[in-house]
Write an enzyme that holds these catalytic residues in place. Structure first.
Site, PDB file in Angstrom:
ATOM      1  N   LYS A  22     -15.361 -13.860   3.586  1.00 44.73           N
ATOM      2  CA  LYS A  22     -14.952 -13.907   2.169  1.00 44.73           C
ATOM      3  C   LYS A  22     -13.440 -14.085   2.065  1.00 44.73           C
ATOM      4  O   LYS A  22     -12.953 -14.921   1.317  1.00 44.73           O
ATOM      5  CB  LYS A  22     -15.361 -12.605   1.471  1.00 44.73           C
ATOM      6  N   ASN A  23     -12.696 -13.286   2.826  1.00 45.54           N
ATOM      7  CA  ASN A  23     -11.244 -13.287   2.660  1.00 45.54           C
ATOM      8  C   ASN A  23     -10.574 -14.534   3.241  1.00 45.54           C
ATOM      9  O   ASN A  23      -9.378 -14.738   3.055  1.00 45.54           O
ATOM     10  CB  ASN A  23     -10.630 -12.025   3.271  1.00 45.54           C
ATOM     11  N   ARG A 100      -9.255 -10.572  -8.358  1.00 44.57           N
ATOM     12  CA  ARG A 100      -7.831 -10.578  -8.135  1.00 44.57           C
ATOM     13  C   ARG A 100      -7.359 -11.769  -7.301  1.00 44.57           C
ATOM     14  O   ARG A 100      -6.269 -12.310  -7.504  1.00 44.57           O
ATOM     15  CB  ARG A 100      -7.511  -9.263  -7.417  1.00 44.57           C
ATOM     16  N   CYS A 124      -7.085  -2.324 -10.680  1.00 44.52           N
ATOM     17  CA  CYS A 124      -8.406  -2.401 -10.077  1.00 44.52           C
ATOM     18  C   CYS A 124      -8.705  -1.041  -9.499  1.00 44.52           C
ATOM     19  O   CYS A 124      -7.808  -0.205  -9.349  1.00 44.52           O
ATOM     20  CB  CYS A 124      -8.478  -3.523  -9.049  1.00 44.52           C
ATOM     21  N   ARG A 129      -2.220  -2.300  -7.381  1.00 50.66           N
ATOM     22  CA  ARG A 129      -2.168  -3.633  -6.763  1.00 50.66           C
ATOM     23  C   ARG A 129      -1.316  -4.653  -7.542  1.00 50.66           C
ATOM     24  O   ARG A 129      -1.836  -5.598  -8.127  1.00 50.66           O
ATOM     25  CB  ARG A 129      -3.581  -4.177  -6.538  1.00 50.66           C
ATOM     26  N   ASP A 315     -10.466  -2.396   5.013  1.00 53.75           N
ATOM     27  CA  ASP A 315     -11.789  -2.811   4.546  1.00 53.75           C
ATOM     28  C   ASP A 315     -12.929  -2.230   5.388  1.00 53.75           C
ATOM     29  O   ASP A 315     -14.103  -2.428   5.047  1.00 53.75           O
ATOM     30  CB  ASP A 315     -11.891  -4.350   4.527  1.00 53.75           C
ATOM     31  N   ARG A 407     -20.229  -9.257  -4.541  1.00 53.47           N
ATOM     32  CA  ARG A 407     -18.958  -9.976  -4.474  1.00 53.47           C
ATOM     33  C   ARG A 407     -18.630 -10.356  -3.040  1.00 53.47           C
ATOM     34  O   ARG A 407     -17.964 -11.357  -2.804  1.00 53.47           O
ATOM     35  CB  ARG A 407     -17.824  -9.088  -5.009  1.00 53.47           C
TER      36      ARG A 407
HETATM   37  C1  UD1 Z   1      -6.388  -8.579   0.947  1.00 54.67           C
HETATM   38  C2  UD1 Z   1      -7.894  -8.622   1.060  1.00 54.67           C
HETATM   39  C3  UD1 Z   1      -8.491  -7.220   0.914  1.00 54.67           C
HETATM   40  C4  UD1 Z   1      -7.827  -6.278   1.907  1.00 54.67           C
HETATM   41  C5  UD1 Z   1      -6.292  -6.338   1.789  1.00 54.67           C
HETATM   42  C6  UD1 Z   1      -5.594  -5.518   2.860  1.00 54.67           C
HETATM   43  C7  UD1 Z   1      -8.445 -10.818   0.219  1.00 54.67           C
HETATM   44  C8  UD1 Z   1      -9.080 -11.651  -0.844  1.00 54.67           C
HETATM   45  N1  UD1 Z   1      -8.426  -9.509   0.036  1.00 54.67           N
HETATM   46  O1  UD1 Z   1      -6.088  -8.137  -0.366  1.00 54.67           O
HETATM   47  O2  UD1 Z   1      -9.890  -7.292   1.191  1.00 54.67           O
HETATM   48  O3  UD1 Z   1      -8.265  -4.947   1.641  1.00 54.67           O
HETATM   49  O4  UD1 Z   1      -5.848  -7.692   1.930  1.00 54.67           O
HETATM   50  O5  UD1 Z   1      -5.980  -5.923   4.125  1.00 54.67           O
HETATM   51  O6  UD1 Z   1      -8.016 -11.332   1.232  1.00 54.67           O
HETATM   52  N2  UD1 Z   1       1.143  -5.139  -2.792  1.00 54.67           N
HETATM   53  C9  UD1 Z   1       2.264  -4.997  -3.583  1.00 54.67           C
HETATM   54  N3  UD1 Z   1       2.738  -6.103  -4.249  1.00 54.67           N
HETATM   55  C10 UD1 Z   1       2.142  -7.324  -4.143  1.00 54.67           C
HETATM   56  C11 UD1 Z   1       1.009  -7.464  -3.314  1.00 54.67           C
HETATM   57  C12 UD1 Z   1       0.540  -6.355  -2.651  1.00 54.67           C
HETATM   58  O7  UD1 Z   1       2.828  -3.898  -3.705  1.00 54.67           O
HETATM   59  O8  UD1 Z   1       2.633  -8.280  -4.759  1.00 54.67           O
HETATM   60  C13 UD1 Z   1       0.623  -3.959  -2.075  1.00 54.67           C
HETATM   61  C14 UD1 Z   1      -0.825  -3.635  -2.458  1.00 54.67           C
HETATM   62  O9  UD1 Z   1      -0.885  -2.823  -3.614  1.00 54.67           O
HETATM   63  C15 UD1 Z   1      -1.295  -2.909  -1.218  1.00 54.67           C
HETATM   64  C16 UD1 Z   1      -0.544  -3.630  -0.083  1.00 54.67           C
HETATM   65  O10 UD1 Z   1       0.538  -4.304  -0.702  1.00 54.67           O
HETATM   66  O11 UD1 Z   1      -0.911  -1.567  -1.239  1.00 54.67           O
HETATM   67  C17 UD1 Z   1      -1.364  -4.635   0.685  1.00 54.67           C
HETATM   68  O12 UD1 Z   1      -2.016  -5.498  -0.207  1.00 54.67           O
HETATM   69  P1  UD1 Z   1      -2.336  -7.011   0.168  1.00 54.67           P
HETATM   70  O13 UD1 Z   1      -2.235  -7.204   1.645  1.00 54.67           O
HETATM   71  O14 UD1 Z   1      -1.538  -7.900  -0.700  1.00 54.67           O
HETATM   72  O15 UD1 Z   1      -3.870  -7.111  -0.256  1.00 54.67           O
HETATM   73  P2  UD1 Z   1      -4.607  -8.314  -0.951  1.00 54.67           P
HETATM   74  O16 UD1 Z   1      -4.048  -9.611  -0.482  1.00 54.67           O
HETATM   75  O17 UD1 Z   1      -4.701  -8.067  -2.410  1.00 54.67           O
END
Ligand code: UD1
Length: 427
Positions: A22-23, A100, A124, A129, A315, A407
């Site tokens: 998925k990711n 998201r 969420c 996030r 995850d 999902r």
């Molecule tokens: C992706 C994965 C999700 C996984 C996560 C962490 C997808 C579609 N989803 O989510 O399944 O659990 O990586 O491995 O690939 N953060 C900020 N600011 C930002 C972006 C992120 O503060 O602009 C923080 C988030 O709140 C979180 C951390 O950074 O605490 C990591 O998040 P991130 O790696 O960005 O996760 P996703 O890409 O949303």
């Protein structure tokens, strides 16, 4: 609303095929916006999030077609995206709020059309996030960004984005992907430091390279991108879903069974496989097949600390929490990625689990037997943990709100049935 009914039914046995990740498929679908030529993606899992991404792309004007072909013992699904007809650069709230990952169109739209308007995803269940890291990366590449009326509005200052040296404040999978997709069409060289190293980023980079991008260092914390003027069509196979695979392996370990996953990518799963060995599993790897054998033994509790790849993935945290609930001993789980990812705790407690939460740490004392009960899924991986617990609980567990599950897990009940589980969807 549909629910899943699980009845505890002894050890799991047999083989299960792992779907595409998925990711990985979500950013790759967004990357198709970077070229006028059609891109064909193979090994596409049939997931609700994939359908949402399709709607986002179609909303922008892209043509998306799907096809299926019998391949070996299974059915292979293809998705082809033709972005030559894109005539909008707006990703609306109605779609972004349900998923998201829609924010991943920001980088590609900005790179190819010089502008993008993407709704803010909002909160969420697993935490606030934010998307500040995505926005900062776009600004580094020469975009002007304002956030107003609930939208991220981004515009390239010149005709193209401009390559830059950007260092992420914290490691983010999504922000790394957005920056990578924006940089491939930027003028000049981009260096991304403190980049995420997840296998899904490597898969995205491999797809971009097949489309004509010049990228080195993907899979390390420094990615170097030499911008090109245009990309072309390509065909790409999506990497196997290491989280789905890990979920089946944990299910087998909890039930004291023996299963083999096929179409897996064991080299992307070191941290999870190490923890399963620590829990007492014998793991054998042969090419893309992973065999887990508990030899009828109860698993031992394991300590788990989530962190960015290659450490233990957030995850898989909920699934290992479920394992610790019925394991021998006490396991400590530390969640370091998301601020609110323990919502499955109170549901697991309804099944008789002994868990204490202190801040970001959960102390799980294994019990001899869980007892089935109605429970509510709160997020994607939490849903999986409740199903795993139901598989080894005494009696029936009815899991509500399974739309979370759809999902991210393709056909989970059919796959678990194939391993001997008593599980079905009920209305
Ligand atoms: C992706 C994965 C999700 C996984 C996560 C962490 C997808 C579609 N989803 O989510 O399944 O659990 O990586 O491995 O690939 N953060 C900020 N600011 C930002 C972006 C992120 O503060 O602009 C923080 C988030 O709140 C979180 C951390 O950074 O605490 C990591 O998040 P991130 O790696 O960005 O996760 P996703 O890409 O949303």
């Amino acid at each position: 609303m549909q629910k899943i009914l699980v009845t505890g039914n002894g050890p799991l046995h047999g083989e299960v095929a792992v779907s595409g990740a998925k990711n990985a498929v979500l950013p790759i679908l967004c990357a198709t916006l970077l070229t006028e030529e059609p891109v064909t993606i193979r090994n596409v899992p049939n997931l609700h999030d994939v359908q949402t991404t399709r709607k986002v792309l179609e909303g922008l004007g892209a043509k998306v077609t799907t096809d299926e072909k019998v391949f070996g013992t299974g059915l292979e699904s293809f998705m082809t995206v033709d972005s030559s007809t894109v005539n909008s650069h707006i990703a609306p709230y109605e779609l972004v709020k349900t998923m998201r990952a829609s924010v991943l169109v920001l980088g590609p739209l900005l790179a190819r059309y010089g502008e993008a308007e993407v709704s803010l995803p909002g909160g969420c269940a697993i935490g606030s996030r934010p998307v500040d890291l995505h926005i900062k990366a776009m600004q580094s590449l020469g975009a002007e960004v304002v956030v107003e009326h609930g939208f991220i509005k981004a515009k390239a200052k010149g005709a193209r984005l401009v390559g830059a040296h950007h260092s992420f404040d914290i490691v983010s999978v999504g922000a790394t992907e957005n920056a990578l997709m924006a940089a491939v069409l930027a003028e000049g060289t981009t260096i991304l430091d403190n980049a995420a190293m997840e296998p899904e980023i490597v898969d995205l980079a491999d797809c971009l390279i097949a489309m004509g991008a010049s990228i080195i260092g993907h899979g390390t914390s420094r990615i170097e991108i030499h911008g090109v003027e245009s990309l072309h069509g390509a065909t790409h196979d999506v990497v196997a879903d290491r989280i789905e695979c890990g979920t089946f392996l944990v299910a087998a370990a909890m039930s004291r069974g023996k299963i083999t996953t096929t179409h897996s990518r064991p080299e992307t799963m070191d941290a999870v496989l190490d923890k399963l060995r620590e829990a007492g599993a014998e793991i054998t790897i042969e090419g893309d097949r992973i065999t887990l054998d508990m030899k009828g033994q109860r698993p031992k509790a394991v300590d788990v600390t989530t962190a960015v790849h290659p450490a233990f993935p957030t995850d898989m945290q909920a699934q290992f929490m479920a394992l610790n609930c019925i394991a021998e001993g006490v396991g400590i789980i530390r969640e370091n990625i998301f601020e609110n990812r323990f919502m499955h705790v109170s549901e697991l407690q309804r099944l008789g689990a002994d868990i204490k939460v202190e801040g970001h740490t959960a102390i799980v004392r294994g019990v001899d037997q869980l007892s089935g009960a109605p429970v509510m899924a709160t997020d994607l991986r939490a849903s999986a943990s409740l199903i795993l617990a139901g598989l080894v609980a005494d009696g029936e567990t009815l899991v509500d709100r399974i739309y979370h599950l759809d999902r991210g897990y393709e056909n989970i009940e059919a796959k678990l049935q194939g391993l001997g589980a008593k599980i079905k969807r009920v209305d």
